[in-house]
Design an enzyme around this catalytic site. Structure first.
Site, PDB file in Angstrom:
ATOM      1  N   GLU A 288       0.916  -1.275   0.091  1.00 38.34           N
ATOM      2  CA  GLU A 288      -0.261   0.089   0.002  1.00 38.34           C
ATOM      3  C   GLU A 288       0.889   1.331   0.024  1.00 38.34           C
ATOM      4  O   GLU A 288       0.548   2.355   0.776  1.00 38.34           O
ATOM      5  CB  GLU A 288      -0.946  -0.014   1.199  1.00 38.34           C
TER       6      GLU A 288
ATOM      7  N   GLU B 252      -5.247  -8.542  -0.317  1.00 40.21           N
ATOM      8  CA  GLU B 252      -6.145  -8.168   0.808  1.00 40.21           C
ATOM      9  C   GLU B 252      -7.554  -7.891   0.248  1.00 40.21           C
ATOM     10  O   GLU B 252      -7.903  -7.004  -0.549  1.00 40.21           O
ATOM     11  CB  GLU B 252      -5.607  -6.823   1.341  1.00 40.21           C
TER      12      GLU B 252
END
Length: 502
Positions: free
Chosen positions: A173, A305
């Site tokens: 991320e 995710e």
């Protein structure tokens, strides 16, 4: 009657076992209490790993586990988690709850856990606050069998033989908690950092995962790939093997109020399932961009995710992200896994968030107690798709249902595969809260001789507790008949059904 057509002769792609992977982060009670209790715990364990949890994950056939994050990965410095535990550095977990992280679960413990489970390893490296040297030395520590400073340090810490790192994420991320970077800046960092993720074992090269987009951020995908490909040498295996995608299903659009895991109405049920279906659209969008740079589909889309994200359970630490799992979550898991199956030509791995006690967990623990959530049972039922070939399938006669025109979902949804022994696995979801459906399954050539089936069904709000851990559980399903080579049955509302046919 809904008619499910299976053309078992038309193979559409191969379903990697890793589509059924999971994710474990130093967050809340996932690692500590969930997976790891320490060697001196009264809870039965082997080298600190909970025996009950390991047994359940082996039964679920967990294929791969991602660690140590998540956002935690980009503040994790691996040398803090090796050597004698009494000497390991203590730190504050600034991302998750502000609790003390004592680093008693580190590199050696992660590989010990994966060896006990029998699953592949997915390590996430630190780009956000780490150096190229740090990442390079970690890879050397884990995978080099010769004489070197890091390999010698590993031996000093009790591990003679190198481990196998199957997957390595170069950052996490990085558009957000991993550094708030622009795509071009990260793309250049990826090119640099991945260079030093060496393949010391040429027989088992590391699968390198580039940080991809958040949900529908096609700008990130386009510009990261553009930067990585710019003036690059001829594209070859090993520079980039995968591009990650993160997408969470929230009933509400407000991250400060995501909705309750347990207290929801019919509208929230359908809205949640409709948002889970958005995975299909996102995979299409990002795959289209990837096709421009990688038309041969050598780079896998890695959905590492995904899952539901609600407000935390009342009375729990808001930084621990503890939530319950109902039949709504079971249906989210079922339809998501079917979507991954149908995109197996591009999607090569998926990791639900997270393994234990965090978000859409497959297992919950409380002291010595352990329970399997409805999501666990879906993964257990779907495990037969692992390493099988996706085959053509579709449903005729399915209506769109839901409370709001914007959040309609199909009444039924499916995927099908055939394994190396010729056994066809069909997984079906009935997304209706209250309407059963007559179903007929027809095959192109298969004349069913041997059929077995399982079902997961209950009230839409049903979930397992430590007082009633088996309220929602998988059962053998026998309420079907075979007529003229077709399987005919009534599929209950709010259910997941799995057939094995030969």
């Amino acid at each position: 009657m809904a008619k499910v057509y299976i053309n078992e002769k038309n193979k559409k792609g191969h379903i990697n076992p890793e589509l059924y992977g999971n994710f474990s982060e130093h967050l809340g009670r996932c690692i500590y209490e969930g997976l790891y209790v320490g060697e001196n715990s009264e809870i039965p364990n082997t080298n600190g790993m909970r025996n009950d949890v390991v047994a359940a994950l082996k039964e679920m056939k967990l294929p791969v586990l991602r660690w140590p994050g998540g956002c935690f990965a980009d503040e994790y410095h691996w040398k803090d988690g090796i050597g004698p535990k009494e000497n390991r550095k203590k730190m504050i977990n600034t991302h998750w709850g502000g609790v003390t992280e004592d680093n008693s679960f580190g590199t050696h413990e992660f590989f010990e856990l994966c060896e006990q489970i029998g699953c592949k390893t997915y390590i996430n490296g630190n780009v956000g606050s780490g150096t190229v040297q740090e990442m390079s030395e970690w890879v050397e520590y884990m995978t080099f069998d010769g004489v070197s400073p890091m390999a010698d340090l590993r031996r000093k810490n009790g591990r003679e033989k190198a481990w196998k790192v199957d997957y390595f994420g170069v950052g996490n991320e990085n558009w957000g908690c991993g550094g708030n970077m622009t795509p071009s800046y990260y793309g250049n960092l990826y090119r640099r950092y991945q260079t030093y993720v060496r393949n010391y074992d040429q027989k088992h090269p590391i699968f390198k995962v580039c940080c991809g987009p958040n949900a529908g951020d096609t700008y990130w995908t386009e510009n990261v790939l553009k930067t990585c490909f710019e003036n690059a040498p001829e594209w070859m295996h090993g520079f980039m093997d995968g591009l990650s995608l993160h997408y969470y299903t929230l009933p509400e659009d407000d991250w400060s109020h995501k909705g309750s895991a347990l207290d929801f109405d019919d509208a929230a049920w359908y809205k949640t399932l409709a948002k889970a279906f958005k995975l299909d659209e996102l995979i299409h969008k990002h795959s289209t961009i990837m096709d421009k740079y990688d038309p041969e589909k050598k780079i896998g889309l890695i959905c590492d995710e995904w899952g539901t994200w609600y407000d935390v359970e009342p009375g729990t630490n808001p930084g621990f992200l503890y939530q319950q799992s109902t039949m709504r979550d079971a249906l989210v898991a079922g339809l998501s896994l079917n979507i991954f199956n149908k995109h197996c030509d591009r999607v090569k791995m998926a990791n639900i968030a997270q393994l234990i006690n965090v978000l859409q967990a497959v297992i919950l623990t409380e002291g010595p107690k352990m329970l399997r959530t409805p999501t666990y049972h879906v993964f257990h039922m779907y495990k037969y798709h692992q390493d099988a070939d996706l085959v053509e399938s579709y449903i005729d006669g399915v209506e769109q249902i839901g409370e709001d025109e914007k959040f309609k979902v199909p009444h039924l949804q499916e995927s099908a595969s055939v394994d190396k022994d010729g056994v066809v696995t069909i997984t079906l979801n009935n997304l209706s809260i209250d309407k059963a459906e007559e179903v007929e399954i027809a095959f192109a050539e298969c004349n069913p001789k041997y059929v077995s089936a399982a079902i997961l069904t209950n009230d839409m709000h049903a979930y397992n507790t430590f007082e009633d851990p088996d309220k929602v559980h998988e059962e053998v399903f026998t309420d079907y008949k075979i007529e003229n080579g077709k399987i005919i049955f009534t599929m209950p509302a709010c259910s997941v059904v799995m057939f094995r046919v030969k």
